[in-house]
Motif scaffolding. Structure first.
Motif, PDB file in Angstrom:
ATOM      1  N   GLU A 135       0.867  -1.340   0.060  1.00 24.14           N
ATOM      2  CA  GLU A 135      -0.126   0.002  -0.091  1.00 24.14           C
ATOM      3  C   GLU A 135       0.758   1.334   0.025  1.00 24.14           C
ATOM      4  O   GLU A 135       0.580   2.357  -0.720  1.00 24.14           O
ATOM      5  CB  GLU A 135      -0.890  -0.058   1.202  1.00 24.14           C
ATOM      6  N   MET A 163       2.408   1.737  -3.321  1.00 24.82           N
ATOM      7  CA  MET A 163       1.336   1.986  -4.532  1.00 24.82           C
ATOM      8  C   MET A 163       0.560   3.290  -4.231  1.00 24.82           C
ATOM      9  O   MET A 163       0.053   3.833  -4.896  1.00 24.82           O
ATOM     10  CB  MET A 163       0.417   0.876  -4.704  1.00 24.82           C
ATOM     11  N   GLY A 164       0.815   4.031  -3.208  1.00 21.23           N
ATOM     12  CA  GLY A 164       0.415   5.340  -2.801  1.00 21.23           C
ATOM     13  C   GLY A 164      -1.092   5.152  -2.360  1.00 21.23           C
ATOM     14  O   GLY A 164      -1.834   6.130  -2.187  1.00 21.23           O
ATOM     15  N   ASP A 165      -1.610   3.941  -1.902  1.00 19.41           N
ATOM     16  CA  ASP A 165      -3.031   3.758  -1.324  1.00 19.41           C
ATOM     17  C   ASP A 165      -2.965   4.229   0.253  1.00 19.41           C
ATOM     18  O   ASP A 165      -1.793   4.229   0.831  1.00 19.41           O
ATOM     19  CB  ASP A 165      -3.311   2.433  -1.299  1.00 19.41           C
ATOM     20  N   GLU A 180       7.090  11.915  -7.355  1.00 13.94           N
ATOM     21  CA  GLU A 180       7.533  10.615  -6.608  1.00 13.94           C
ATOM     22  C   GLU A 180       8.456  10.982  -5.617  1.00 13.94           C
ATOM     23  O   GLU A 180       8.487  10.199  -4.577  1.00 13.94           O
ATOM     24  CB  GLU A 180       8.153   9.766  -7.765  1.00 13.94           C
ATOM     25  N   SER A 237       6.619  11.653  -2.497  1.00 13.45           N
ATOM     26  CA  SER A 237       5.884  10.379  -1.959  1.00 13.45           C
ATOM     27  C   SER A 237       6.989   9.446  -1.537  1.00 13.45           C
ATOM     28  O   SER A 237       6.636   9.105  -0.141  1.00 13.45           O
ATOM     29  CB  SER A 237       5.363   9.705  -2.976  1.00 13.45           C
ATOM     30  N   ASP A 241       2.290   7.448  -7.119  1.00 16.73           N
ATOM     31  CA  ASP A 241       2.872   6.086  -7.017  1.00 16.73           C
ATOM     32  C   ASP A 241       4.335   6.005  -7.432  1.00 16.73           C
ATOM     33  O   ASP A 241       4.635   6.288  -8.551  1.00 16.73           O
ATOM     34  CB  ASP A 241       2.039   5.169  -7.764  1.00 16.73           C
ATOM     35  N   SER A 262       6.120   3.429  -6.882  1.00 10.81           N
ATOM     36  CA  SER A 262       6.708   1.888  -6.994  1.00 10.81           C
ATOM     37  C   SER A 262       7.486   1.358  -8.330  1.00 10.81           C
ATOM     38  O   SER A 262       8.293   0.461  -8.187  1.00 10.81           O
ATOM     39  CB  SER A 262       5.476   0.854  -6.866  1.00 10.81           C
TER      40      SER A 262
END
Length: 444
Positions: free
Chosen positions: A21, A24-26, A98, A101, A121, A123
Protein backbone atom coordinates in the motif's frame (compact mmCIF):
# COMPACT_ATOMS: atom_id res chain seq x y z
CA UNK A 1 29.72 26.35 -26.67
CA UNK A 2 30.52 24.22 -23.68
CA UNK A 3 33.81 23.60 -21.96
CA UNK A 4 32.47 20.70 -19.89
CA UNK A 5 33.44 19.96 -16.33
CA UNK A 6 31.66 17.32 -14.13
CA UNK A 7 29.17 14.42 -13.53
CA UNK A 8 25.64 12.51 -13.16
CA UNK A 9 22.77 10.13 -11.71
CA UNK A 10 21.83 6.54 -10.68
CA UNK A 11 19.24 4.51 -8.74
CA UNK A 12 18.16 2.34 -5.68
CA UNK A 13 15.69 0.16 -3.88
CA UNK A 14 12.98 1.15 -1.38
CA UNK A 15 13.22 -0.33 2.12
CA UNK A 16 12.05 -3.94 2.25
CA UNK A 17 9.65 -3.31 5.13
CA UNK A 18 7.40 -0.98 3.08
CA UNK A 19 3.96 -2.36 2.52
CA UNK A 20 2.45 -2.75 -0.93
CA UNK A 21 0.00 0.00 0.00
CA UNK A 22 2.89 2.37 0.76
CA UNK A 23 4.56 1.59 -2.55
CA UNK A 24 1.34 2.02 -4.52
CA UNK A 25 0.36 5.21 -2.71
CA UNK A 26 -2.88 3.78 -1.25
CA UNK A 27 -4.15 5.00 2.06
CA UNK A 28 -5.70 8.01 3.48
CA UNK A 29 -3.93 11.48 3.46
CA UNK A 30 -3.99 15.04 1.44
CA UNK A 31 -1.65 17.96 1.90
CA UNK A 32 -2.77 19.96 4.91
CA UNK A 33 -0.42 22.76 5.87
CA UNK A 34 -2.77 23.99 8.58
CA UNK A 35 -1.65 21.31 11.07
CA UNK A 36 2.07 21.82 11.78
CA UNK A 37 3.95 19.17 13.72
CA UNK A 38 4.91 20.28 17.23
CA UNK A 39 8.58 20.69 18.09
CA UNK A 40 10.11 18.57 20.83
CA UNK A 41 13.54 18.53 22.46
CA UNK A 42 14.86 15.67 20.29
CA UNK A 43 14.01 17.43 17.01
CA UNK A 44 16.56 19.09 14.75
CA UNK A 45 15.90 21.52 11.89
CA UNK A 46 17.18 21.29 8.33
CA UNK A 47 19.21 24.49 8.64
CA UNK A 48 21.00 23.14 11.71
CA UNK A 49 22.32 20.39 9.44
CA UNK A 50 23.38 22.75 6.66
CA UNK A 51 26.93 24.07 6.22
CA UNK A 52 27.25 27.47 7.91
CA UNK A 53 27.04 29.34 4.61
CA UNK A 54 23.62 27.88 3.71
CA UNK A 55 20.15 28.74 4.95
CA UNK A 56 17.20 27.03 3.27
CA UNK A 57 13.76 28.64 3.16
CA UNK A 58 12.17 26.41 0.52
CA UNK A 59 12.98 22.96 -0.84
CA UNK A 60 13.09 23.53 -4.59
CA UNK A 61 14.01 20.17 -6.19
CA UNK A 62 13.33 16.47 -5.79
CA UNK A 63 17.03 15.96 -5.14
CA UNK A 64 16.82 18.38 -2.20
CA UNK A 65 14.02 16.23 -0.79
CA UNK A 66 16.31 13.19 -1.09
CA UNK A 67 19.09 15.09 0.70
CA UNK A 68 16.70 16.10 3.49
CA UNK A 69 15.59 12.47 3.84
CA UNK A 70 19.22 11.28 4.06
CA UNK A 71 20.15 14.01 6.54
CA UNK A 72 17.20 12.92 8.65
CA UNK A 73 18.31 9.29 8.65
CA UNK A 74 21.85 10.16 9.77
CA UNK A 75 20.63 12.72 12.30
CA UNK A 76 18.72 9.90 13.96
CA UNK A 77 21.59 7.41 13.56
CA UNK A 78 24.48 9.66 14.66
CA UNK A 79 22.82 12.38 16.76
CA UNK A 80 19.78 10.62 18.17
CA UNK A 81 17.54 13.40 16.80
CA UNK A 82 14.56 13.51 14.47
CA UNK A 83 14.64 15.92 11.55
CA UNK A 84 11.55 18.08 11.07
CA UNK A 85 10.99 20.35 8.07
CA UNK A 86 8.60 22.53 10.04
CA UNK A 87 9.20 26.11 8.95
CA UNK A 88 10.63 25.05 5.58
CA UNK A 89 8.26 25.31 2.63
CA UNK A 90 8.28 22.79 -0.21
CA UNK A 91 7.81 23.89 -3.81
CA UNK A 92 4.23 23.09 -4.81
CA UNK A 93 5.23 21.36 -8.03
CA UNK A 94 7.06 18.71 -5.99
CA UNK A 95 4.05 17.67 -3.90
CA UNK A 96 2.49 15.52 -6.61
CA UNK A 97 5.76 13.91 -7.70
CA UNK A 98 7.56 10.68 -6.74
CA UNK A 99 10.40 12.09 -4.63
CA UNK A 100 7.93 13.69 -2.23
CA UNK A 101 5.94 10.45 -2.04
CA UNK A 102 9.10 8.45 -1.31
CA UNK A 103 10.40 10.63 1.53
CA UNK A 104 6.98 10.88 3.17
CA UNK A 105 6.35 7.14 2.85
CA UNK A 106 9.75 6.50 4.44
CA UNK A 107 9.12 8.66 7.47
CA UNK A 108 10.46 12.16 6.76
CA UNK A 109 8.57 14.74 8.83
CA UNK A 110 7.76 17.37 6.20
CA UNK A 111 6.16 19.69 8.73
CA UNK A 112 2.52 19.12 7.82
CA UNK A 113 0.05 16.25 7.64
CA UNK A 114 -0.65 14.54 4.35
CA UNK A 115 -3.33 12.20 3.10
CA UNK A 116 -1.75 9.20 1.43
CA UNK A 117 -4.27 9.14 -1.39
CA UNK A 118 -2.67 12.36 -2.62
CA UNK A 119 0.80 10.82 -2.91
CA UNK A 120 2.23 9.75 -6.25
CA UNK A 121 2.89 6.08 -6.95
CA UNK A 122 6.66 5.61 -7.01
CA UNK A 123 6.65 1.78 -7.01
CA UNK A 124 7.86 1.52 -10.62
CA UNK A 125 10.95 3.56 -9.73
CA UNK A 126 11.45 2.26 -6.18
CA UNK A 127 14.81 0.75 -7.14
CA UNK A 128 16.16 4.27 -7.73
CA UNK A 129 16.02 5.21 -4.06
CA UNK A 130 18.49 4.40 -1.29
CA UNK A 131 17.61 3.16 2.18
CA UNK A 132 20.86 1.58 3.39
CA UNK A 133 23.66 3.31 5.31
CA UNK A 134 27.13 4.21 4.07
CA UNK A 135 29.06 4.03 7.36
CA UNK A 136 31.30 1.31 5.96
CA UNK A 137 32.42 3.14 2.81
CA UNK A 138 36.22 3.26 2.59
CA UNK A 139 37.53 6.64 1.47
CA UNK A 140 40.68 6.86 -0.60
CA UNK A 141 41.96 9.84 1.42
CA UNK A 142 40.83 12.08 4.27
CA UNK A 143 41.93 15.50 5.47
CA UNK A 144 40.18 18.17 7.48
CA UNK A 145 39.29 19.98 4.26
CA UNK A 146 38.57 17.11 1.88
CA UNK A 147 37.57 13.46 1.67
CA UNK A 148 38.23 11.50 -1.52
CA UNK A 149 35.95 8.69 -2.67
CA UNK A 150 37.03 6.23 -5.36
CA UNK A 151 34.98 3.06 -5.76
CA UNK A 152 38.01 1.13 -7.01
CA UNK A 153 40.03 2.02 -3.91
CA UNK A 154 38.17 -0.75 -2.03
CA UNK A 155 35.57 -2.42 -4.20
CA UNK A 156 34.40 -4.78 -1.46
CA UNK A 157 33.75 -2.09 1.14
CA UNK A 158 32.29 0.29 -1.44
CA UNK A 159 30.03 -2.24 -3.16
CA UNK A 160 27.03 -0.71 -1.39
CA UNK A 161 27.44 2.28 -3.71
CA UNK A 162 27.11 0.16 -6.87
CA UNK A 163 23.42 -0.64 -7.15
CA UNK A 164 20.94 0.77 -9.66
CA UNK A 165 20.54 3.52 -7.08
CA UNK A 166 24.04 4.99 -7.34
CA UNK A 167 22.87 8.57 -7.70
CA UNK A 168 20.86 8.42 -4.49
CA UNK A 169 23.74 6.58 -2.80
CA UNK A 170 26.02 9.57 -3.45
CA UNK A 171 23.41 11.82 -1.85
CA UNK A 172 23.47 9.51 1.16
CA UNK A 173 27.27 9.70 1.24
CA UNK A 174 27.45 13.51 1.37
CA UNK A 175 24.61 13.58 3.93
CA UNK A 176 26.59 11.18 6.13
CA UNK A 177 29.66 13.42 5.87
CA UNK A 178 27.63 16.52 6.77
CA UNK A 179 25.97 14.99 9.84
CA UNK A 180 29.13 13.26 11.06
CA UNK A 181 30.98 16.58 10.83
CA UNK A 182 28.27 18.24 12.92
CA UNK A 183 28.52 15.47 15.51
CA UNK A 184 32.31 15.77 15.61
CA UNK A 185 32.08 19.58 15.75
CA UNK A 186 34.34 20.08 12.74
CA UNK A 187 33.72 21.97 9.45
CA UNK A 188 32.18 19.84 6.70
CA UNK A 189 34.97 18.73 4.35
CA UNK A 190 34.57 18.81 0.58
CA UNK A 191 33.72 15.49 -1.07
CA UNK A 192 35.88 14.73 -4.11
CA UNK A 193 34.66 11.82 -6.22
CA UNK A 194 37.75 10.66 -8.07
CA UNK A 195 36.42 8.56 -10.95
CA UNK A 196 38.72 9.56 -13.78
CA UNK A 197 39.45 5.91 -14.68
CA UNK A 198 36.12 4.47 -13.54
CA UNK A 199 33.36 3.38 -15.94
CA UNK A 200 30.18 5.05 -14.79
CA UNK A 201 26.51 4.56 -15.66
CA UNK A 202 24.33 7.08 -17.41
CA UNK A 203 22.72 9.31 -14.76
CA UNK A 204 25.21 8.15 -12.12
CA UNK A 205 25.84 11.61 -10.63
CA UNK A 206 22.61 13.32 -11.61
CA UNK A 207 21.33 14.11 -8.11
CA UNK A 208 24.69 15.60 -7.13
CA UNK A 209 24.69 17.78 -10.22
CA UNK A 210 21.18 19.00 -9.46
CA UNK A 211 22.20 19.75 -5.87
CA UNK A 212 25.22 21.68 -7.17
CA UNK A 213 23.58 23.65 -9.98
CA UNK A 214 19.83 23.99 -9.32
CA UNK A 215 17.48 25.14 -6.59
CA UNK A 216 19.40 26.21 -3.50
CA UNK A 217 22.69 24.90 -4.97
CA UNK A 218 23.41 23.31 -1.59
CA UNK A 219 26.39 21.29 -2.79
CA UNK A 220 27.91 23.93 -5.08
CA UNK A 221 31.10 24.19 -3.00
CA UNK A 222 30.82 20.85 -1.17
CA UNK A 223 31.18 18.32 -3.99
CA UNK A 224 33.57 17.97 -6.91
CA UNK A 225 33.38 15.13 -9.43
CA UNK A 226 36.22 13.99 -11.68
CA UNK A 227 34.93 11.59 -14.32
CA UNK A 228 36.00 10.11 -17.63
CA UNK A 229 34.60 11.62 -20.82
CA UNK A 230 35.59 8.55 -22.83
CA UNK A 231 31.97 7.41 -23.23
CA UNK A 232 30.74 10.90 -24.09
CA UNK A 233 29.36 11.65 -20.63
CA UNK A 234 26.95 14.60 -20.46
CA UNK A 235 26.04 14.93 -16.77
CA UNK A 236 25.10 18.61 -17.06
CA UNK A 237 22.52 17.76 -19.73
CA UNK A 238 21.21 14.78 -17.76
CA UNK A 239 20.81 17.00 -14.69
CA UNK A 240 18.91 19.60 -16.73
CA UNK A 241 16.38 17.00 -17.89
CA UNK A 242 15.98 15.22 -14.55
CA UNK A 243 15.65 18.53 -12.66
CA UNK A 244 12.65 19.39 -14.83
CA UNK A 245 11.21 15.87 -14.62
CA UNK A 246 11.30 16.11 -10.84
CA UNK A 247 8.84 18.99 -11.31
CA UNK A 248 6.60 17.12 -13.73
CA UNK A 249 8.06 18.63 -16.92
CA UNK A 250 9.84 17.09 -19.96
CA UNK A 251 8.32 13.74 -18.98
CA UNK A 252 5.93 12.85 -21.82
CA UNK A 253 5.23 13.30 -25.52
CA UNK A 254 3.60 16.74 -25.89
CA UNK A 255 0.81 17.49 -28.34
CA UNK A 256 1.05 20.18 -31.01
CA UNK A 257 -1.48 22.23 -29.04
CA UNK A 258 0.56 21.97 -25.82
CA UNK A 259 3.72 22.98 -27.65
CA UNK A 260 2.08 25.87 -29.47
CA UNK A 261 0.48 27.23 -26.28
CA UNK A 262 3.85 27.06 -24.47
CA UNK A 263 5.51 28.76 -27.44
CA UNK A 264 3.03 31.65 -27.55
CA UNK A 265 3.10 32.15 -23.79
CA UNK A 266 6.88 32.19 -23.44
CA UNK A 267 8.46 33.24 -26.75
CA UNK A 268 8.12 35.74 -29.58
CA UNK A 269 9.83 36.55 -32.86
CA UNK A 270 13.27 38.03 -32.20
CA UNK A 271 13.92 35.99 -29.05
CA UNK A 272 17.31 34.34 -28.67
CA UNK A 273 17.26 30.64 -27.72
CA UNK A 274 19.63 27.69 -27.58
CA UNK A 275 18.95 25.24 -30.41
CA UNK A 276 20.02 21.63 -29.80
CA UNK A 277 20.32 18.47 -31.85
CA UNK A 278 20.34 15.03 -30.26
CA UNK A 279 21.70 11.69 -31.36
CA UNK A 280 19.17 9.07 -32.40
CA UNK A 281 19.10 6.21 -29.90
CA UNK A 282 16.92 3.44 -28.48
CA UNK A 283 13.24 4.34 -28.20
CA UNK A 284 13.26 4.06 -24.40
CA UNK A 285 16.18 6.53 -24.14
CA UNK A 286 14.33 9.82 -23.81
CA UNK A 287 17.32 11.89 -22.65
CA UNK A 288 19.61 11.06 -25.59
CA UNK A 289 23.09 12.48 -26.15
CA UNK A 290 23.43 16.04 -27.41
CA UNK A 291 25.38 16.41 -30.64
CA UNK A 292 25.09 20.14 -31.40
CA UNK A 293 24.26 23.35 -29.56
CA UNK A 294 23.88 26.67 -31.38
CA UNK A 295 22.45 30.07 -30.46
CA UNK A 296 19.40 30.82 -32.58
CA UNK A 297 16.86 33.58 -33.17
CA UNK A 298 13.17 32.80 -33.59
CA UNK A 299 12.42 34.34 -36.98
CA UNK A 300 8.85 33.17 -37.43
CA UNK A 301 5.94 31.55 -35.56
CA UNK A 302 2.92 30.02 -37.29
CA UNK A 303 0.16 27.72 -36.08
CA UNK A 304 2.02 24.49 -36.72
CA UNK A 305 5.61 25.54 -37.26
CA UNK A 306 8.56 27.61 -36.05
CA UNK A 307 11.28 29.26 -38.09
CA UNK A 308 14.77 29.38 -36.57
CA UNK A 309 17.83 31.26 -37.74
CA UNK A 310 20.82 29.58 -36.13
CA UNK A 311 24.55 30.22 -36.19
CA UNK A 312 27.15 27.42 -36.33
CA UNK A 313 30.18 29.75 -36.03
CA UNK A 314 30.21 31.31 -32.58
CA UNK A 315 33.23 33.55 -32.92
CA UNK A 316 33.86 37.26 -33.11
CA UNK A 317 35.59 38.44 -36.27
CA UNK A 318 38.86 38.78 -34.40
CA UNK A 319 38.57 35.30 -32.88
CA UNK A 320 37.95 33.84 -36.33
CA UNK A 321 40.96 35.69 -37.78
CA UNK A 322 43.33 34.60 -35.02
CA UNK A 323 42.20 30.98 -35.27
CA UNK A 324 42.66 30.81 -39.05
CA UNK A 325 46.01 32.60 -38.84
CA UNK A 326 47.22 29.98 -36.37
CA UNK A 327 46.11 27.15 -38.67
CA UNK A 328 47.74 28.91 -41.63
CA UNK A 329 51.01 29.22 -39.69
CA UNK A 330 50.98 25.53 -38.78
CA UNK A 331 50.42 24.64 -42.44
CA UNK A 332 53.33 26.87 -43.43
CA UNK A 333 55.64 25.23 -40.88
CA UNK A 334 54.67 21.83 -42.25
CA UNK A 335 55.27 23.15 -45.78
CA UNK A 336 51.66 22.56 -46.72
CA UNK A 337 49.40 24.95 -48.58
CA UNK A 338 46.73 26.57 -46.41
CA UNK A 339 43.22 25.32 -47.15
CA UNK A 340 41.72 28.64 -46.08
CA UNK A 341 41.07 31.49 -48.51
CA UNK A 342 40.30 35.18 -47.92
CA UNK A 343 36.55 34.52 -47.94
CA UNK A 344 36.92 32.06 -45.06
CA UNK A 345 38.00 34.91 -42.79
CA UNK A 346 34.70 36.70 -43.38
CA UNK A 347 32.55 33.59 -43.23
CA UNK A 348 29.64 33.75 -40.78
CA UNK A 349 27.20 31.07 -41.79
CA UNK A 350 23.52 31.70 -41.12
CA UNK A 351 21.25 28.65 -41.25
CA UNK A 352 17.49 29.04 -41.71
CA UNK A 353 15.19 26.13 -40.93
CA UNK A 354 11.46 25.71 -40.55
CA UNK A 355 10.31 22.98 -38.14
CA UNK A 356 6.86 21.50 -37.80
CA UNK A 357 5.89 21.25 -34.14
CA UNK A 358 5.67 17.45 -34.40
CA UNK A 359 9.47 17.31 -34.87
CA UNK A 360 10.62 20.16 -32.64
CA UNK A 361 10.69 20.24 -28.84
CA UNK A 362 9.68 23.61 -27.38
CA UNK A 363 11.64 24.34 -24.19
CA UNK A 364 10.20 22.23 -21.34
CA UNK A 365 7.64 20.74 -23.76
CA UNK A 366 10.40 18.45 -25.04
CA UNK A 367 10.63 14.69 -24.66
CA UNK A 368 12.05 12.46 -27.42
CA UNK A 369 12.45 14.97 -30.28
CA UNK A 370 15.88 15.02 -31.92
CA UNK A 371 15.62 18.81 -32.40
CA UNK A 372 14.53 21.26 -29.71
CA UNK A 373 15.25 24.67 -28.26
CA UNK A 374 15.26 26.04 -24.74
CA UNK A 375 15.58 29.40 -23.05
CA UNK A 376 19.13 30.59 -22.59
CA UNK A 377 21.10 29.11 -19.69
CA UNK A 378 24.44 30.39 -18.47
CA UNK A 379 26.37 27.30 -17.33
CA UNK A 380 29.24 27.27 -19.80
CA UNK A 381 30.99 29.70 -22.10
CA UNK A 382 33.91 30.29 -24.43
CA UNK A 383 37.10 32.26 -24.93
CA UNK A 384 36.93 35.09 -27.47
CA UNK A 385 39.49 37.54 -28.80
CA UNK A 386 38.52 41.18 -28.24
CA UNK A 387 40.16 44.51 -28.89
CA UNK A 388 41.03 46.29 -25.65
CA UNK A 389 42.78 49.52 -24.73
CA UNK A 390 45.86 47.37 -24.16
CA UNK A 391 45.67 45.59 -27.50
CA UNK A 392 44.06 42.28 -28.40
CA UNK A 393 43.04 40.14 -25.44
CA UNK A 394 41.81 36.54 -25.03
CA UNK A 395 38.76 36.83 -22.76
CA UNK A 396 36.67 34.16 -21.04
CA UNK A 397 32.94 34.82 -21.45
CA UNK A 398 29.86 33.08 -20.11
CA UNK A 399 27.29 31.73 -22.58
CA UNK A 400 25.24 34.93 -22.37
CA UNK A 401 28.26 37.17 -22.83
CA UNK A 402 29.50 35.01 -25.71
CA UNK A 403 26.20 35.23 -27.60
CA UNK A 404 25.93 38.97 -27.04
CA UNK A 405 29.53 39.60 -28.16
CA UNK A 406 29.20 37.50 -31.33
CA UNK A 407 25.77 38.88 -32.25
CA UNK A 408 26.87 42.48 -31.77
CA UNK A 409 30.18 41.99 -33.54
CA UNK A 410 28.55 40.18 -36.46
CA UNK A 411 25.46 42.41 -36.75
CA UNK A 412 22.86 39.71 -36.08
CA UNK A 413 19.24 40.88 -36.15
CA UNK A 414 17.62 40.00 -32.81
CA UNK A 415 15.61 41.64 -30.03
CA UNK A 416 18.58 43.24 -28.30
CA UNK A 417 16.46 45.29 -25.89
CA UNK A 418 14.62 42.21 -24.59
CA UNK A 419 17.85 40.20 -24.44
CA UNK A 420 19.52 42.80 -22.20
CA UNK A 421 16.43 43.40 -20.05
CA UNK A 422 16.00 39.65 -19.49
CA UNK A 423 19.57 38.51 -18.89
CA UNK A 424 21.69 41.51 -17.87
CA UNK A 425 19.68 44.40 -16.42
CA UNK A 426 18.03 42.47 -13.51
CA UNK A 427 21.49 41.96 -11.97
CA UNK A 428 22.86 45.36 -13.07
CA UNK A 429 25.33 43.52 -15.24
CA UNK A 430 27.10 45.09 -18.21
CA UNK A 431 28.05 42.81 -21.10
CA UNK A 432 31.80 42.19 -21.28
CA UNK A 433 31.79 43.05 -24.97
CA UNK A 434 30.38 46.53 -24.29
CA UNK A 435 33.03 47.14 -21.63
CA UNK A 436 35.82 46.44 -24.10
CA UNK A 437 34.19 48.33 -26.96
CA UNK A 438 33.83 51.40 -24.75
CA UNK A 439 37.42 51.11 -23.56
CA UNK A 440 38.67 50.74 -27.11
CA UNK A 441 36.59 53.70 -28.30
CA UNK A 442 37.78 55.86 -25.39
CA UNK A 443 41.41 55.17 -26.24
CA UNK A 444 40.87 56.07 -29.89
Amino acid sequence: MAENREGKLAILRVSDDLSKEQLMGDGDISTNTSQPVKHEKNLITLNELMPHTKSIQEIATGSELLLAYELGRYAKHLLGKELSLTGISISKDLLSEEHFSFVVSNGLDVGFEIERKELADYSKNARYYFTKKVDGVDFKAKTQKQVVYDFEHNTEANRIMQGDNRSAAYVSLIAYIMVKSLRDEVPTPKLLIDHETYTHQNLEYVDLFILKNYGNKILKDLVEIIYSQAAGAQPDWEAFVIFHRQKGLMNKEYTITEKFNHLKENFEVGDVVLYYKRKKSAKDDTIKKLTHCHPAVISGIENGSVKLEWYPIIQTRLTRRVELDEIKQISKERKKESIYMFDDYEDFTICNETFHLTELGIDTCTFSELNFFIKLIDFDGSHQWLKTNEGEKYVWMSTLDTIYAVFEDRGVDYNKEKFLSTYFQPSNREPIYDQYVQASTTKE
